[in-house]
Motif scaffolding. Structure first.
Motif, mmCIF file in Angstrom:
data_model
loop_
_atom_site.group_PDB
_atom_site.id
_atom_site.type_symbol
_atom_site.label_atom_id
_atom_site.label_comp_id
_atom_site.label_asym_id
_atom_site.label_seq_id
_atom_site.Cartn_x
_atom_site.Cartn_y
_atom_site.Cartn_z
ATOM 1 N N ILE A 1 0.864 -1.189 0.000
ATOM 2 C CA ILE A 1 0.000 0.000 0.000
ATOM 3 C C ILE A 1 0.892 1.228 0.000
ATOM 4 C CG2 ILE A 1 -1.839 1.219 1.221
ATOM 5 C CD1 ILE A 1 -2.639 -1.489 2.401
ATOM 6 N N SER A 2 0.752 2.039 -1.030
ATOM 7 C CA SER A 2 1.603 3.229 -1.165
ATOM 8 C C SER A 2 0.745 4.475 -1.069
ATOM 9 C CB SER A 2 2.308 3.227 -2.517
ATOM 10 O OG SER A 2 3.026 2.052 -2.689
ATOM 11 N N TRP A 3 1.113 5.346 -0.169
ATOM 12 C CA TRP A 3 0.441 6.648 -0.088
ATOM 13 C C TRP A 3 1.159 7.583 -1.054
ATOM 14 C CZ3 TRP A 3 -0.045 3.188 3.762
ATOM 15 C CH2 TRP A 3 -1.267 3.116 4.425
ATOM 16 N N MET A 4 0.503 7.908 -2.138
ATOM 17 C CA MET A 4 1.149 8.675 -3.208
ATOM 18 C C MET A 4 0.520 10.049 -3.375
ATOM 19 S SD MET A 4 1.724 5.563 -5.919
ATOM 20 C CE MET A 4 2.980 6.403 -6.838
ATOM 21 N N HIS A 5 -0.122 10.540 -2.307
ATOM 22 C CA HIS A 5 -0.820 11.821 -2.428
ATOM 23 C C HIS A 5 0.144 12.988 -2.605
ATOM 24 C CE1 HIS A 5 -0.162 10.723 1.749
ATOM 25 N NE2 HIS A 5 -0.001 11.998 2.013
ATOM 26 N N ASN A 6 1.404 12.795 -2.215
ATOM 27 C CA ASN A 6 2.397 13.854 -2.442
ATOM 28 C C ASN A 6 3.301 13.552 -3.630
ATOM 29 O OD1 ASN A 6 1.584 15.412 -0.253
ATOM 30 N ND2 ASN A 6 2.767 14.148 1.171
ATOM 31 N N SER A 7 2.927 12.548 -4.396
ATOM 32 C CA SER A 7 3.797 12.102 -5.483
ATOM 33 C C SER A 7 3.414 12.765 -6.805
ATOM 34 C CB SER A 7 3.683 10.581 -5.617
ATOM 35 O OG SER A 7 4.264 10.152 -6.803
ATOM 36 N N ASP A 8 4.432 12.989 -7.620
ATOM 37 C CA ASP A 8 4.191 13.512 -8.964
ATOM 38 C C ASP A 8 4.400 12.428 -10.006
ATOM 39 O OD1 ASP A 8 3.672 16.096 -8.092
ATOM 40 O OD2 ASP A 8 5.811 16.559 -7.957
ATOM 41 N N ALA A 9 4.138 11.203 -9.639
ATOM 42 C CA ALA A 9 4.384 10.089 -10.565
ATOM 43 C C ALA A 9 3.600 10.299 -11.856
ATOM 44 C CB ALA A 9 3.981 8.768 -9.905
ATOM 45 N N ASN A 10 4.264 10.107 -12.975
ATOM 46 C CA ASN A 10 3.575 10.258 -14.249
ATOM 47 C C ASN A 10 2.978 8.924 -14.698
ATOM 48 O OD1 ASN A 10 5.651 8.752 -15.407
ATOM 49 N ND2 ASN A 10 6.879 10.594 -15.764
ATOM 50 N N ASN A 11 2.308 8.982 -15.820
ATOM 51 C CA ASN A 11 1.584 7.800 -16.294
ATOM 52 C C ASN A 11 2.540 6.634 -16.564
ATOM 53 O OD1 ASN A 11 -1.066 6.872 -16.848
ATOM 54 N ND2 ASN A 11 -0.462 6.720 -19.009
ATOM 55 N N ALA A 12 3.709 6.950 -17.121
ATOM 56 C CA ALA A 12 4.673 5.886 -17.431
ATOM 57 C C ALA A 12 5.142 5.197 -16.150
ATOM 58 C CB ALA A 12 5.866 6.483 -18.171
ATOM 59 N N GLN A 13 5.331 5.982 -15.101
ATOM 60 C CA GLN A 13 5.785 5.392 -13.837
ATOM 61 C C GLN A 13 4.693 4.539 -13.199
ATOM 62 O OE1 GLN A 13 6.883 9.229 -12.340
ATOM 63 N NE2 GLN A 13 9.076 8.764 -12.418
ATOM 64 N N LEU A 14 3.458 5.044 -13.300
ATOM 65 C CA LEU A 14 2.345 4.259 -12.764
ATOM 66 C C LEU A 14 2.149 2.973 -13.564
ATOM 67 C CD1 LEU A 14 -0.241 7.097 -12.011
ATOM 68 C CD2 LEU A 14 1.263 5.919 -10.405
ATOM 69 N N ARG A 15 2.379 3.085 -14.856
ATOM 70 C CA ARG A 15 2.275 1.915 -15.727
ATOM 71 C C ARG A 15 3.329 0.870 -15.332
ATOM 72 N NH1 ARG A 15 -0.322 -1.762 -18.523
ATOM 73 N NH2 ARG A 15 0.816 -2.539 -20.306
ATOM 74 N N ARG A 16 4.485 1.369 -14.980
ATOM 75 C CA ARG A 16 5.567 0.470 -14.562
ATOM 76 C C ARG A 16 5.173 -0.273 -13.276
ATOM 77 N NH1 ARG A 16 11.967 1.914 -14.662
ATOM 78 N NH2 ARG A 16 12.613 0.298 -13.229
ATOM 79 N N LEU A 17 4.537 0.465 -12.368
ATOM 80 C CA LEU A 17 4.073 -0.182 -11.134
ATOM 81 C C LEU A 17 2.987 -1.201 -11.440
ATOM 82 C CD1 LEU A 17 3.916 2.757 -8.554
ATOM 83 C CD2 LEU A 17 5.752 1.124 -8.972
ATOM 84 N N GLN A 18 2.116 -0.847 -12.385
ATOM 85 C CA GLN A 18 1.050 -1.768 -12.769
ATOM 86 C C GLN A 18 1.653 -3.059 -13.336
ATOM 87 O OE1 GLN A 18 -2.189 -2.226 -12.694
ATOM 88 N NE2 GLN A 18 -2.497 -3.689 -14.366
ATOM 89 N N LEU A 19 2.702 -2.929 -14.138
ATOM 90 C CA LEU A 19 3.359 -4.106 -14.709
ATOM 91 C C LEU A 19 4.029 -4.941 -13.620
ATOM 92 C CD1 LEU A 19 4.948 -2.609 -17.947
ATOM 93 C CD2 LEU A 19 3.064 -4.233 -17.815
ATOM 94 N N ALA A 20 4.647 -4.247 -12.659
ATOM 95 C CA ALA A 20 5.269 -4.977 -11.541
ATOM 96 C C ALA A 20 4.198 -5.708 -10.742
ATOM 97 C CB ALA A 20 6.039 -4.009 -10.651
#
Lengths: 249, 487
Positions: free
Chosen positions: A132-151
């Motif tokens: 569980i990652s609290w990412m409310h202060n994160s500026d993760a872009n779509n590519a980074q989120l996609r990478r997490l989705q793949l992981a």
């Protein structure tokens, strides 16, 4: 068109196929709330997918919603990684909810890069049953989120990202996106995306309902004290409770 | 007995070349290097220097004239021996019977492990693969005695290798007989005396009777000749690995970035892995020392949550440790030290006894390498009444499995605030961001009279944003505080 190739394509879990592509018997963990299990296409929280919970405020209302699932997952001999929670969860409360606290791994990162790295490692090493990652202060872009989705897709764990509500307007590779709003009885869930099925469900989940029923004050309450005074002879109705009694009305 | 001889005639150069940070896949040519001795004569040269005419015994000036870009380096006395020791450690995986013969040879006695490794060809394949990986020019041979194997290692085409076969005594004698006497490892004086009496091939020595040999040839040569023939009184040396691992690599060219060290780190970690496997040990701690050109050294400690033996996780953790490091000075040497070795079988078990490729401790190792030790922790429950003391942060993985308490306790918030903020009392209305309505309570907690007394009444409240709060009235401070949040 080569039908053999098409059928092979259709077997791929990562290919969006409208409402019919994704099987209902995918790996999942029961949410512990009947409304959620019955309304979600996955029959619970999906495993091996990214889930986004979108909310405002303190970002601390989501954990009780996940607690029954975490309780079940903590029976596995793997970590439950809580990455950058705004406040450290209280172990006695987790224990009371049935979570084996020895499986809890709190991770604090300094910056976005480390947050994403830690999340990806927690997912890809196969050492966690839930991340569980609290990412409310994160500026993760779509590519980074996609990478997490793949992981997440290569793992068998529950992966939940907690974002600010304003992220709802942005596209996301997450398989399940839910907007959370606090209500007087608990939490309202608005499903804004779920892969393999239609979105738009509105659910009201009661949380801590036993606490929300207003009691008639003042009332005797178990006394937890190791004072040398005899607890039975120690009146609860004193100055403190008198103030409280006033405040209750 | 069956001996494998490994002769490494160019260790001075090859260890330097190997220690270079050269990406094996890159097209960058290897540097031309030659090593000179105290007499300023060339004693070894790299392959490309040899191709350009540089040869052993040549003066430095001649070498420079033949090869303009050649790097001439002084002889490093200990380097070949260190390299041989490293290879001996590797050979311990094959056989515990081995010995080093300075300056360039390692002998491994393999008769007792032939069956384990499914024959001579498998053992030779393991050895040659390792030598190729180290990029050491080598000569490998087999023989029934150590001296015979050494003799064959000087042959252009050593016998019994194509295909690999275990020779009989007769076959070995036949192979020796075919050799010219100048191939024997004897002094030039002995060779000269043999040729003076008309002996050109070993076959001629073999035809002499024992008495004739004793009469006509020196005692030293007779002893040498006997050592080529298998006998029952051969001794088999046993190698005992050192009790700690330490390996140092010196660079031909200095390295300016920490990432540039990874190639060498990988090789040292592999050697450490070989060592740990050989001694059946594990380690939780290792130390990298980066030596800069000014003689300072930067220590990088790696501590792991679980004992390691394989080199891959060591490399991964090292990479994570090196990534953020910015070198102040160029590095000209690197040392890997591992002296904390455990042989305890219990330590080899996973934290949670799960037979996965990656154990739960693997994630902790990665986090420790990239983040800092305080960046991740687990939670432990303490038998304390005071809510703040009922939980402690502990080192991840150090707690035992905790089952849910069977005794129902009063509700506890999902998040507890360690520094409870005071609440405002506006009239008779408690406020925190918005007015709070009390729902349940009180639960009195009175404890710590022997240390720091607390006397509080806890209540469940809800604010206007529907947050469920845990608040308390401090009876000693006579004020209200927010203790935690349920949801």
């Amino acid at each position: 068109m080569n039908t053999v190739n098409l059928s092979q394509l259709l077997k791929r879990q990562d290919l969006w196929q409208g409402t019919s592509g994704l099987s209902h018997d995918l790996p999942h963990v029961k949410s512990g709330f009947h409304q959620i299990d019955s309304q979600l296409h996955f029959n619970g929280w999906p495993l091996g997918h990214s889930i986004e919970l979108l909310c405002d405020g303190l970002h601390i209302g989501e954990l009780p919603l996940l607690m029954p699932a975490l309780s079940e997952l903590s029976q596995q001999h793997r970590w439950i990684a809580l990455i950058n929670p705004p406040i450290t969860p209280y172990a006695p409360a987790l224990q009371a909810a049935g979570v084996d606290t020895s499986r809890i791994l709190i991770i604090r990162t300094q910056d976005d890069k480390d947050l994403l790295w830690a999340t990806e490692k927690a997912l890809s090493t196969g050492t966690c049953s839930a991340v569980i990652s609290w990412m409310h202060n994160s500026d993760a872009n779509n590519a980074q989120l996609r990478r997490l989705q793949l992981a997440a897709a290569q793992s068998d764990c529950l992966h939940v990202q907690i974002h600010n509500s304003d992220q709802a307007q942005k596209a996301s590779p997450a398989s399940l996106r839910i907007q959370l709003n606090a209500t007087e009885t608990g939490t309202e869930l608005n499903v804004i995306k779920q892969r393999g099925s239609a979105a738009g469900q509105h659910l009201d989940v009661a949380l801590f309902s036993e606490l929300r029923d207003e009691q008639q004050p003042p009332q005797q309450w178990p006394l937890f004290s190791d004072s040398i005074h005899d607890a039975a002879n120690h009146s609860l109705i004193d100055e403190g409770t008198a103030v409280a009694a006033t405040a209750l009305h | 007995m069956l001996w494998v001889a490994i002769r490494l005639p160019y260790l001075q150069v090859d260890t330097l070349n190997n220690e270079q940070v050269i990406d094996p896949h890159s097209q960058v040519p290897e540097p031309s290097i030659a090593i000179y001795n105290n007499s300023k004569r060339i004693i070894q040269a790299s392959s490309n220097a040899l191709e350009q005419g540089v040869a052993e015994g040549m003066s430095m000036a001649t070498a420079r004239a033949l090869c303009e870009k050649i790097q001439l380096l002084p002889e490093r006395i200990d380097a070949p021996l260190d390299a041989l020791r490293s290879l001996q450690l590797f050979s311990y995986r094959i056989s515990p019977h081995s010995t080093i013969e300075a300056p360039d040879s390692l002998f491994i006695e393999i008769s007792s492990t032939l069956k384990v490794f499914d024959g001579l060809d498998s053992i030779l394949a393991i050895i040659t693969k390792e030598l190729a990986k180290r990029r050491w020019r080598h000569h490998v041979s087999v023989g029934l005695t150590m001296r015979a194997a050494a003799l064959f290692s000087h042959c252009a085409q050593p016998p019994f290798l194509t295909p690999p076969s275990v020779p009989t005594q007769k076959q070995q004698q036949r192979a020796i007989n075919q050799l010219a006497i100048n191939q024997l490892q004897c002094s030039s004086k002995t060779i000269l005396s043999l040729s003076k009496i008309g002996i050109e091939y070993c076959d001629q020595i073999n035809k002499l009777t024992a008495d004739d040999r004793k009469r006509t040839l020196s005692e030293d040569f007779n002893q040498y000749w006997q050592s080529l023939i298998p006998s029952g009184n051969q001794t088999r040396p046993t190698f005992t690995p050192p009790s700690q691992f330490q390996e140092r690599v010196e660079f031909l060219n200095t390295i300016n970035s920490a990432n540039g060290l990874l190639f060498v780190c990988n090789r040292l970690a592999q050697n450490l892995g070989h060592y740990l496997i050989a001694i059946q040990g594990h380690t939780c701690e290792l130390l990298w020392q980066l030596h800069d050109i000014e003689g300072n050294s930067l220590d990088i400690h790696i501590a792991t949550a679980q004992p390691l033996q394989q080199y891959q996780p060591i490399v991964e953790l090292t990479r994570l440790k090196l990534e953020p490091i910015k070198l102040k000075q160029p590095i000209d040497a690197l040392t890997l030290v591992c002296d904390q070795i455990t042989y305890d079988q219990q330590n080899q078990q996973d934290l949670f006894s799960r037979n996965d490729q990656h154990t739960p401790a693997h994630l902790l190792n990665l986090l420790a390498a990239r983040l800092h030790e305080q960046a991740f922790f687990s939670l432990d429950i303490q038998p304390q009444h005071q809510p703040e003391l009922a939980q402690t942060a502990v080192k991840a993985g150090s707690t035992e499995s905790v089952q849910a308490n069977e005794i129902a306790l009063p509700p506890r918030p999902t998040f507890l605030l360690h520094n409870p903020p005071p609440l405002k009392m506006i009239g008779n209305q408690l406020c925190w961001r918005s007015p709070i309505k009390l729902l349940k309570g009180p639960e009195r907690i009175e404890t710590g009279w022997w240390f720091i007394p607390i006397n509080r009444d806890y209540y469940v409240g809800q604010d206007q944003e529907h947050r469920l709060l845990w608040i308390f009235f401090d009876r000693l401070k006579e004020n209200w505080f927010l203790a935690g949040v349920f949801s």
